[in-house]
Design a protein around this motif. Structure first.
Motif, PDB file in Angstrom:
ATOM      1  N   PHE A   1     -62.284 -31.915  97.344  1.00 51.31           N
ATOM      2  CA  PHE A   1     -62.950 -30.757  97.172  1.00 51.31           C
ATOM      3  C   PHE A   1     -61.886 -29.844  96.622  1.00 51.31           C
ATOM      4  N   ALA A   2     -60.521 -29.790  97.194  1.00 49.89           N
ATOM      5  CA  ALA A   2     -59.588 -29.114  96.730  1.00 49.89           C
ATOM      6  C   ALA A   2     -59.404 -29.227  95.378  1.00 49.89           C
ATOM      7  N   LEU A   3     -59.373 -30.648  94.784  1.00 48.13           N
ATOM      8  CA  LEU A   3     -59.151 -30.872  93.263  1.00 48.13           C
ATOM      9  C   LEU A   3     -60.513 -30.234  92.524  1.00 48.13           C
TER      10      LEU A   3
ATOM     11  N   ILE B   1     -58.893 -23.035  98.081  1.00 47.05           N
ATOM     12  CA  ILE B   1     -59.336 -22.595  99.302  1.00 47.05           C
ATOM     13  C   ILE B   1     -60.961 -22.639  99.506  1.00 47.05           C
ATOM     14  N   LEU B   2     -61.653 -22.031  98.366  1.00 41.69           N
ATOM     15  CA  LEU B   2     -63.134 -22.034  98.376  1.00 41.69           C
ATOM     16  C   LEU B   2     -63.503 -23.308  98.073  1.00 41.69           C
ATOM     17  N   GLY B   3     -62.997 -24.237  97.548  1.00 43.41           N
ATOM     18  CA  GLY B   3     -63.591 -25.633  97.327  1.00 43.41           C
ATOM     19  C   GLY B   3     -63.443 -26.285  98.643  1.00 43.41           C
ATOM     20  N   THR B   4     -62.329 -26.258  99.424  1.00 39.50           N
ATOM     21  CA  THR B   4     -62.321 -26.703 100.816  1.00 39.50           C
ATOM     22  C   THR B   4     -63.291 -26.197 101.628  1.00 39.50           C
ATOM     23  N   LEU B   5     -63.416 -24.819 101.721  1.00 35.42           N
ATOM     24  CA  LEU B   5     -64.458 -24.342 102.568  1.00 35.42           C
ATOM     25  C   LEU B   5     -65.853 -24.734 102.257  1.00 35.42           C
ATOM     26  N   ILE B   6     -66.126 -24.878 100.840  1.00 32.70           N
ATOM     27  CA  ILE B   6     -67.690 -25.226 100.522  1.00 32.70           C
ATOM     28  C   ILE B   6     -67.674 -26.762 100.985  1.00 32.70           C
ATOM     29  N   GLY B   7     -66.683 -27.303 100.844  1.00 36.45           N
ATOM     30  CA  GLY B   7     -66.614 -28.918 101.244  1.00 36.45           C
ATOM     31  C   GLY B   7     -66.976 -28.967 102.699  1.00 36.45           C
ATOM     32  N   SER B   8     -66.294 -28.170 103.585  1.00 41.59           N
ATOM     33  CA  SER B   8     -66.659 -27.896 104.779  1.00 41.59           C
ATOM     34  C   SER B   8     -68.063 -27.820 105.342  1.00 41.59           C
ATOM     35  N   ARG B   9     -68.493 -26.511 104.717  1.00 41.48           N
ATOM     36  CA  ARG B   9     -69.850 -26.047 105.020  1.00 41.48           C
ATOM     37  C   ARG B   9     -70.970 -26.797 104.544  1.00 41.48           C
ATOM     38  N   PHE B  10     -70.928 -27.386 103.344  1.00 39.14           N
ATOM     39  CA  PHE B  10     -72.061 -28.037 102.772  1.00 39.14           C
ATOM     40  C   PHE B  10     -72.036 -29.702 102.521  1.00 39.14           C
ATOM     41  N   GLY B  11     -70.735 -30.060 102.973  1.00 39.71           N
ATOM     42  CA  GLY B  11     -70.853 -31.423 102.875  1.00 39.71           C
ATOM     43  C   GLY B  11     -70.755 -31.934 101.385  1.00 39.71           C
TER      44      GLY B  11
ATOM     45  N   ILE C   1     -72.590 -28.759  95.136  1.00 41.23           N
ATOM     46  CA  ILE C   1     -72.124 -28.175  93.853  1.00 41.23           C
ATOM     47  C   ILE C   1     -72.875 -26.835  93.203  1.00 41.23           C
ATOM     48  N   GLY C   2     -74.092 -26.788  93.698  1.00 43.41           N
ATOM     49  CA  GLY C   2     -74.585 -25.574  93.551  1.00 43.41           C
ATOM     50  C   GLY C   2     -73.615 -24.390  93.851  1.00 43.41           C
ATOM     51  N   ALA C   3     -73.170 -24.493  95.332  1.00 38.39           N
ATOM     52  CA  ALA C   3     -72.353 -23.683  95.812  1.00 38.39           C
ATOM     53  C   ALA C   3     -71.115 -23.196  95.026  1.00 38.39           C
ATOM     54  N   MET C   4     -70.436 -24.320  94.629  1.00 35.70           N
ATOM     55  CA  MET C   4     -69.294 -24.097  93.783  1.00 35.70           C
ATOM     56  C   MET C   4     -69.437 -23.673  92.473  1.00 35.70           C
ATOM     57  N   ILE C   5     -70.541 -23.843  91.807  1.00 36.85           N
ATOM     58  CA  ILE C   5     -70.723 -23.190  90.573  1.00 36.85           C
ATOM     59  C   ILE C   5     -71.090 -21.663  90.681  1.00 36.85           C
ATOM     60  N   LEU C   6     -71.862 -21.357  91.853  1.00 37.15           N
ATOM     61  CA  LEU C   6     -71.994 -19.880  92.111  1.00 37.15           C
ATOM     62  C   LEU C   6     -70.817 -19.074  92.525  1.00 37.15           C
TER      63      LEU C   6
ATOM     64  N   LEU D   1     -70.235 -14.020  98.107  1.00 33.82           N
ATOM     65  CA  LEU D   1     -69.322 -14.891  98.533  1.00 33.82           C
ATOM     66  C   LEU D   1     -69.152 -15.167 100.064  1.00 33.82           C
ATOM     67  N   VAL D   2     -69.280 -13.981 100.870  1.00 37.16           N
ATOM     68  CA  VAL D   2     -69.434 -13.986 102.218  1.00 37.16           C
ATOM     69  C   VAL D   2     -70.455 -14.643 102.874  1.00 37.16           C
ATOM     70  N   THR D   3     -71.784 -14.159 101.999  1.00 41.22           N
ATOM     71  CA  THR D   3     -73.078 -14.642 102.380  1.00 41.22           C
ATOM     72  C   THR D   3     -73.220 -16.159 102.009  1.00 41.22           C
ATOM     73  N   LEU D   4     -72.583 -16.580 101.016  1.00 42.79           N
ATOM     74  CA  LEU D   4     -72.546 -17.998 100.726  1.00 42.79           C
ATOM     75  C   LEU D   4     -71.896 -18.991 101.547  1.00 42.79           C
ATOM     76  N   LEU D   5     -70.754 -18.469 102.231  1.00 41.70           N
ATOM     77  CA  LEU D   5     -69.785 -19.174 102.998  1.00 41.70           C
ATOM     78  C   LEU D   5     -70.115 -19.233 104.472  1.00 41.70           C
ATOM     79  N   TRP D   6     -70.842 -17.864 104.730  1.00 43.07           N
ATOM     80  CA  TRP D   6     -70.904 -17.977 106.500  1.00 43.07           C
ATOM     81  C   TRP D   6     -72.277 -17.439 106.754  1.00 43.07           C
ATOM     82  N   GLY D   7     -73.330 -17.482 105.689  1.00 44.06           N
ATOM     83  CA  GLY D   7     -74.540 -17.288 105.844  1.00 44.06           C
ATOM     84  C   GLY D   7     -75.138 -15.884 105.961  1.00 44.06           C
ATOM     85  N   ASP D   8     -76.273 -15.666 106.250  1.00 39.73           N
ATOM     86  CA  ASP D   8     -76.882 -14.219 106.526  1.00 39.73           C
ATOM     87  C   ASP D   8     -77.065 -14.047 107.830  1.00 39.73           C
ATOM     88  N   GLY D   9     -75.935 -13.337 108.377  1.00 34.43           N
ATOM     89  CA  GLY D   9     -76.165 -13.032 109.823  1.00 34.43           C
ATOM     90  C   GLY D   9     -77.000 -11.731 109.960  1.00 34.43           C
TER      91      GLY D   9
END
Length: 273
Positions: free
Chosen positions: A25-27, A103-113, A119-124, A256-264
């Motif tokens: 995911f980092a790559l 960093i975003l790539g690894t965070l998205i990989g951790s959150r969404f698997g 893939i959609g999250a990374m495009i966004l 980006l905050v909403t994408l990574l940590w959800g809608d609190g």
């Protein structure tokens, strides 16, 4: 660790060691960062050149101005080579964008698997970074990125990847109309413009991806960030009254905050009610 929805090669990726998985995911993040840097460098120049050619074409149709004197600037060289000589090269910013993208790539990989959702999250995510930097540089949010991304968000939510489709459609409408209404109210009472139409489309884009309920959080975070940054700038030097100020970077940051940590906010409101 991994919450699997809409699997993408799950049988292969889930069996990978954690280190290899996050390296992958980092790559992907690194590739995304390279694309972002390329887009930031060339797209504004392409848009500006297109506008200039359209203007000169209009002039040509009215007073027979020869537009070949402009188009010959690039000669027989490729367009990109011509642009390379006319755009600034900020290595520090390019490096920061690459590191942020990894960093975003690894965070998205951790959150969404390893899912289609990831893939959609990374495009966004990388499109939002691109829009933020271009808007900060030029006060421009290119339709060529914003409008297709809005439709991609709606298509993603056909599968309920980030929210339900009805909520996404309402979010697209509410996102646009809320800032549009604020714009016209401000113009009615203050007799001047407060933001660009690109901000309306960007808010509509975020509503299409996250739904109308998430817009409360997005607008709140964006407004607080804008106030904070404006305050920091004002402490260093007074701002001119009519100085242009891009709001797009704050909307994209909130997205980006909403994408990574959800809608609190929505979660808190559901608990309170």
């Amino acid at each position: 660790m991994l919450h699997l929805q809409n699997p993408l090669f799950v049988k292969i990726l889930v069996q990978l060691p954690i280190g290899v998985y996050f390296t992958l995911f980092a790559l992907l993040g690194l590739i995304g960062g390279l694309i972002v840097n390329m887009t930031i460098k060339y797209l504004p120049v392409i848009i500006e050149r297109t506008w200039q050619i359209e203007f000169l074409t209009m002039q040509h149709s009215t007073n027979n101005t020869d537009i070949r004197c402009y188009s010959s600037v690039c000669g027989k060289e490729s367009i990109l080579n011509c642009f390379h000589s006319t755009t600034s090269d900020n290595r520090t910013r390019r490096t920061i964008i690459l590191i942020t993208s990894i960093i975003l790539g690894t965070l998205i990989g951790s959150r969404f698997g390893p899912t289609w959702q990831a893939i959609g999250a990374m495009i966004l995510a990388y499109a939002l970074i691109t829009l933020a930097v271009i808007d900060a540089d030029t006060q421009l949010l290119p339709d060529i990125i914003v409008l297709p991304l809005l439709w991609v968000g709606l298509l993603c939510n056909l599968g309920h990847w980030f929210t339900s489709l009805p909520t996404a459609v309402i979010g697209a409408a509410v996102g646009y109309l809320s800032l549009w209404l604020l714009y016209w109210l401000y113009k009615l009472f203050q007799k001047k413009e407060s933001m660009g139409f690109g901000d309306f489309k960007l808010a509509s884009l975020l509503g299409a991806w996250f739904g109308w309920k998430a817009l409360l959080q997005i607008f709140t975070i964006a407004s607080l960030l804008a106030l904070f940054v404006t305050g920091i700038i004002w402490l260093n030097r007074p701002l001119e009254r009519h100085q242009p100020f891009a709001f797009g970077p704050f909307l994209t940051s909130a997205g980006l905050v909403t994408l990574l940590w959800g809608d609190g906010f929505t979660y808190w409101l559901d608990i309170s009610s």
